[in-house]
Design a protein around this motif. Structure first.
Motif, PDB file in Angstrom:
ATOM      1  N   GLN A 146      43.757 -11.279  57.783  1.00 16.39           N
ATOM      2  CA  GLN A 146      42.802 -10.669  58.698  1.00 16.39           C
ATOM      3  C   GLN A 146      42.252 -11.710  59.673  1.00 16.39           C
ATOM      4  O   GLN A 146      42.127 -11.454  60.876  1.00 16.39           O
ATOM      5  CB  GLN A 146      41.648 -10.028  57.912  1.00 16.39           C
ATOM      6  CG  GLN A 146      41.989  -8.700  57.264  1.00 16.39           C
ATOM      7  CD  GLN A 146      42.011  -7.553  58.251  1.00 16.39           C
ATOM      8  OE1 GLN A 146      41.658  -7.699  59.416  1.00 16.39           O
ATOM      9  NE2 GLN A 146      42.441  -6.388  57.783  1.00 16.39           N
ATOM     10  N   SER A 147      41.930 -12.898  59.172  1.00 20.50           N
ATOM     11  CA  SER A 147      41.383 -13.952  60.032  1.00 20.50           C
ATOM     12  C   SER A 147      42.375 -14.391  61.088  1.00 20.50           C
ATOM     13  O   SER A 147      42.001 -14.752  62.211  1.00 20.50           O
ATOM     14  CB  SER A 147      40.965 -15.154  59.176  1.00 20.50           C
ATOM     15  OG  SER A 147      39.934 -14.812  58.284  1.00 20.50           O
ATOM     16  N   ALA A 148      43.652 -14.346  60.729  1.00 22.55           N
ATOM     17  CA  ALA A 148      44.693 -14.740  61.671  1.00 22.55           C
ATOM     18  C   ALA A 148      45.040 -13.620  62.644  1.00 22.55           C
ATOM     19  O   ALA A 148      45.811 -13.829  63.581  1.00 22.55           O
ATOM     20  CB  ALA A 148      45.944 -15.162  60.902  1.00 22.55           C
ATOM     21  N   GLY A 152      46.809  -4.961  60.832  1.00 23.51           N
ATOM     22  CA  GLY A 152      45.974  -3.795  60.910  1.00 23.51           C
ATOM     23  C   GLY A 152      44.955  -3.719  62.030  1.00 23.51           C
ATOM     24  O   GLY A 152      44.603  -4.714  62.655  1.00 23.51           O
ATOM     25  N   PRO A 153      44.462  -2.504  62.277  1.00 19.94           N
ATOM     26  CA  PRO A 153      43.398  -2.283  63.254  1.00 19.94           C
ATOM     27  C   PRO A 153      42.042  -2.591  62.645  1.00 19.94           C
ATOM     28  O   PRO A 153      41.942  -2.987  61.478  1.00 19.94           O
ATOM     29  CB  PRO A 153      43.532  -0.783  63.538  1.00 19.94           C
ATOM     30  CG  PRO A 153      43.998  -0.215  62.225  1.00 19.94           C
ATOM     31  CD  PRO A 153      44.933  -1.256  61.644  1.00 19.94           C
ATOM     32  N   LEU A 154      40.987  -2.404  63.403  1.00 17.61           N
ATOM     33  CA  LEU A 154      39.635  -2.552  62.873  1.00 17.61           C
ATOM     34  C   LEU A 154      39.438  -1.601  61.698  1.00 17.61           C
ATOM     35  O   LEU A 154      39.818  -0.428  61.767  1.00 17.61           O
ATOM     36  CB  LEU A 154      38.606  -2.240  63.954  1.00 17.61           C
ATOM     37  CG  LEU A 154      38.429  -3.282  65.059  1.00 17.61           C
ATOM     38  CD1 LEU A 154      37.517  -2.726  66.145  1.00 17.61           C
ATOM     39  CD2 LEU A 154      37.856  -4.569  64.483  1.00 17.61           C
ATOM     40  N   ALA A 159      39.958  -1.668  54.634  1.00 17.15           N
ATOM     41  CA  ALA A 159      40.361  -3.066  54.435  1.00 17.15           C
ATOM     42  C   ALA A 159      39.388  -3.818  53.529  1.00 17.15           C
ATOM     43  O   ALA A 159      39.819  -4.489  52.577  1.00 17.15           O
ATOM     44  CB  ALA A 159      40.524  -3.776  55.783  1.00 17.15           C
ATOM     45  N   PRO A 160      38.072  -3.748  53.754  1.00 22.36           N
ATOM     46  CA  PRO A 160      37.162  -4.448  52.849  1.00 22.36           C
ATOM     47  C   PRO A 160      37.231  -3.931  51.413  1.00 22.36           C
ATOM     48  O   PRO A 160      37.015  -4.693  50.466  1.00 22.36           O
ATOM     49  CB  PRO A 160      35.788  -4.187  53.464  1.00 22.36           C
ATOM     50  CG  PRO A 160      36.055  -3.979  54.910  1.00 22.36           C
ATOM     51  CD  PRO A 160      37.349  -3.218  54.942  1.00 22.36           C
ATOM     52  N   SER A 161      37.531  -2.631  51.239  1.00 21.46           N
ATOM     53  CA  SER A 161      37.648  -2.125  49.875  1.00 21.46           C
ATOM     54  C   SER A 161      38.825  -2.780  49.158  1.00 21.46           C
ATOM     55  O   SER A 161      38.764  -3.028  47.945  1.00 21.46           O
ATOM     56  CB  SER A 161      37.801  -0.601  49.878  1.00 21.46           C
ATOM     57  OG  SER A 161      39.103  -0.185  50.233  1.00 21.46           O
ATOM     58  N   LYS A 162      39.878  -3.086  49.886  1.00 21.76           N
ATOM     59  CA  LYS A 162      41.031  -3.750  49.272  1.00 21.76           C
ATOM     60  C   LYS A 162      40.726  -5.232  49.005  1.00 21.76           C
ATOM     61  O   LYS A 162      41.192  -5.794  48.008  1.00 21.76           O
ATOM     62  CB  LYS A 162      42.271  -3.595  50.156  1.00 21.76           C
ATOM     63  CG  LYS A 162      42.802  -2.167  50.233  1.00 21.76           C
ATOM     64  CD  LYS A 162      43.182  -1.633  48.861  1.00 21.76           C
ATOM     65  CE  LYS A 162      43.825  -0.257  48.936  1.00 21.76           C
ATOM     66  NZ  LYS A 162      44.228   0.249  47.601  1.00 21.76           N
ATOM     67  N   THR A 163      39.942  -5.861  49.876  1.00 21.86           N
ATOM     68  CA  THR A 163      39.501  -7.230  49.605  1.00 21.86           C
ATOM     69  C   THR A 163      38.642  -7.265  48.337  1.00 21.86           C
ATOM     70  O   THR A 163      38.780  -8.156  47.489  1.00 21.86           O
ATOM     71  CB  THR A 163      38.694  -7.781  50.789  1.00 21.86           C
ATOM     72  OG1 THR A 163      39.457  -7.657  51.991  1.00 21.86           O
ATOM     73  CG2 THR A 163      38.340  -9.240  50.582  1.00 21.86           C
ATOM     74  N   PHE A 164      37.776  -6.290  48.196  1.00 22.10           N
ATOM     75  CA  PHE A 164      36.936  -6.143  47.011  1.00 22.10           C
ATOM     76  C   PHE A 164      37.819  -5.952  45.769  1.00 22.10           C
ATOM     77  O   PHE A 164      37.609  -6.604  44.731  1.00 22.10           O
ATOM     78  CB  PHE A 164      36.017  -4.941  47.233  1.00 22.10           C
ATOM     79  CG  PHE A 164      34.887  -4.774  46.255  1.00 22.10           C
ATOM     80  CD1 PHE A 164      34.735  -5.566  45.122  1.00 22.10           C
ATOM     81  CD2 PHE A 164      33.937  -3.772  46.474  1.00 22.10           C
ATOM     82  CE1 PHE A 164      33.679  -5.380  44.235  1.00 22.10           C
ATOM     83  CE2 PHE A 164      32.878  -3.580  45.596  1.00 22.10           C
ATOM     84  CZ  PHE A 164      32.760  -4.383  44.467  1.00 22.10           C
ATOM     85  N   LEU A 165      38.820  -5.083  45.886  1.00 18.65           N
ATOM     86  CA  LEU A 165      39.744  -4.861  44.770  1.00 18.65           C
ATOM     87  C   LEU A 165      40.454  -6.155  44.380  1.00 18.65           C
ATOM     88  O   LEU A 165      40.611  -6.458  43.192  1.00 18.65           O
ATOM     89  CB  LEU A 165      40.774  -3.796  45.147  1.00 18.65           C
ATOM     90  CG  LEU A 165      41.892  -3.570  44.126  1.00 18.65           C
ATOM     91  CD1 LEU A 165      41.352  -3.063  42.805  1.00 18.65           C
ATOM     92  CD2 LEU A 165      42.933  -2.610  44.700  1.00 18.65           C
ATOM     93  N   ASN A 166      40.896  -6.909  45.366  1.00 19.17           N
ATOM     94  CA  ASN A 166      41.566  -8.182  45.076  1.00 19.17           C
ATOM     95  C   ASN A 166      40.654  -9.105  44.272  1.00 19.17           C
ATOM     96  O   ASN A 166      41.074  -9.732  43.288  1.00 19.17           O
ATOM     97  CB  ASN A 166      41.968  -8.873  46.376  1.00 19.17           C
ATOM     98  CG  ASN A 166      43.028  -8.114  47.157  1.00 19.17           C
ATOM     99  OD1 ASN A 166      43.579  -7.118  46.692  1.00 19.17           O
ATOM    100  ND2 ASN A 166      43.305  -8.572  48.369  1.00 19.17           N
ATOM    101  N   ALA A 167      39.383  -9.195  44.682  1.00 19.59           N
ATOM    102  CA  ALA A 167      38.434 -10.074  44.001  1.00 19.59           C
ATOM    103  C   ALA A 167      38.176  -9.607  42.574  1.00 19.59           C
ATOM    104  O   ALA A 167      38.107 -10.422  41.642  1.00 19.59           O
ATOM    105  CB  ALA A 167      37.125 -10.134  44.789  1.00 19.59           C
TER     106      ALA A 167
END
Length: 235
Positions: A146-148, A152-154, A159-167
């Motif tokens: 995402q930083s790069a 994906g779109p905004l 997307a944050p839910s998947k980042t949360f899932l990863n953590a």
């Protein structure tokens, strides 16, 4: 296998989940098809059985404590859990426009649903000689990508839910490191499913391949990692 292994796939009545169930069934697993829609569940079971898969239905709404508890009580054995059920949360997803309810819906299914199902079924999994948990994530959950600006779109909900899932998955791996459980994240790629209006460039069967691979890892396989078909996905 001396005994038929049993897998449960959530959100398995269609799309990637269905193809995961079909793929595991083709490998000889008895497959529980988790779905909240009774009619779609019946249709999926009919298709799987026609294809020779030993499948059974598991009525399951991952956002409901009562539904998950009932699903867990219906199982006598479990060797593989694939947490596949997922939602976008709804549109729009721009941070300045997103409805807070959309974020809540995404987290309820994509994160809390995974925790709810995993915790309910973990006692069964711990009895298995080779327990596997696969959490279906997405490359849009990678903060590195995402930083790069690579993916994906905004997306202020999905997307944050998947980042949360990863953590959360990483925390499970740390807690379960002294057990036989291998828990990993799989990214199916951009598949044509109703989640994205069938705009994806990969088939659901192609997206299912990573889950099937992680569900059948050898006992010395990795845990607490994030993979797609090409290898490790950066966090």
């Amino acid at each position: 296998m001396s005994e038929t292994k049993v897998a449960l796939v959530t959100g398995a009545n269609k799309g990637i989940g269905y193809e995961i169930a079909a793929g595991l069934g083709a490998l000889g697993f008895r497959v529980g098809v988790g779905a909240r829609d009774a009619a779609r569940l019946a249709d999926a079971l009919a298709k799987l059985e026609a294809a020779g898969v030993d499948a059974f239905g598991v009525p399951l709404d991952v956002t409901s404590d009562e539904s998950v508890t009932a699903a867990a009580a219906s199982l006598a054995r479990l060797d593989v859990l694939v947490n596949n059920a997922g939602v976008t949360g709804g549109m729009p997803q721009q941070p300045t426009l997103v409805d807070l309810d959309a974020i809540q819906r995404a987290v309820d299914t994509n994160v809390l649903g995974v925790v709810r199902v995993t915790n309910a079924l973990l006692p069964l999994l711990l009895r298995s000689p080779s327990p596997r948990i696969v959490n279906m994530s997405s490359s849009v959950g990678s903060l590195t990508r995402q930083s790069a600006g690579d993916v994906g779109p905004l997306s202020a909900a999905y997307a944050p839910s998947k980042t949360f899932l990863n953590a959360v998955t990483l925390q499970y791996a740390k807690e379960l490191r002294d057990t036989k459980v291998l828990i990993n994240l799989g990214c199916p790629g951009y598949c044509a499913t109703d989640l994205n209006g069938f705009r994806g460039v990969r088939t659901a069967a192609q997206g299912a391949a990573i889950a099937i691979r992680l569900a059948t890892l050898p006992d010395d396989g990795p845990t607490g990692a994030f993979f797609d078909d090409e290898g490790v996905v950066p966090w």
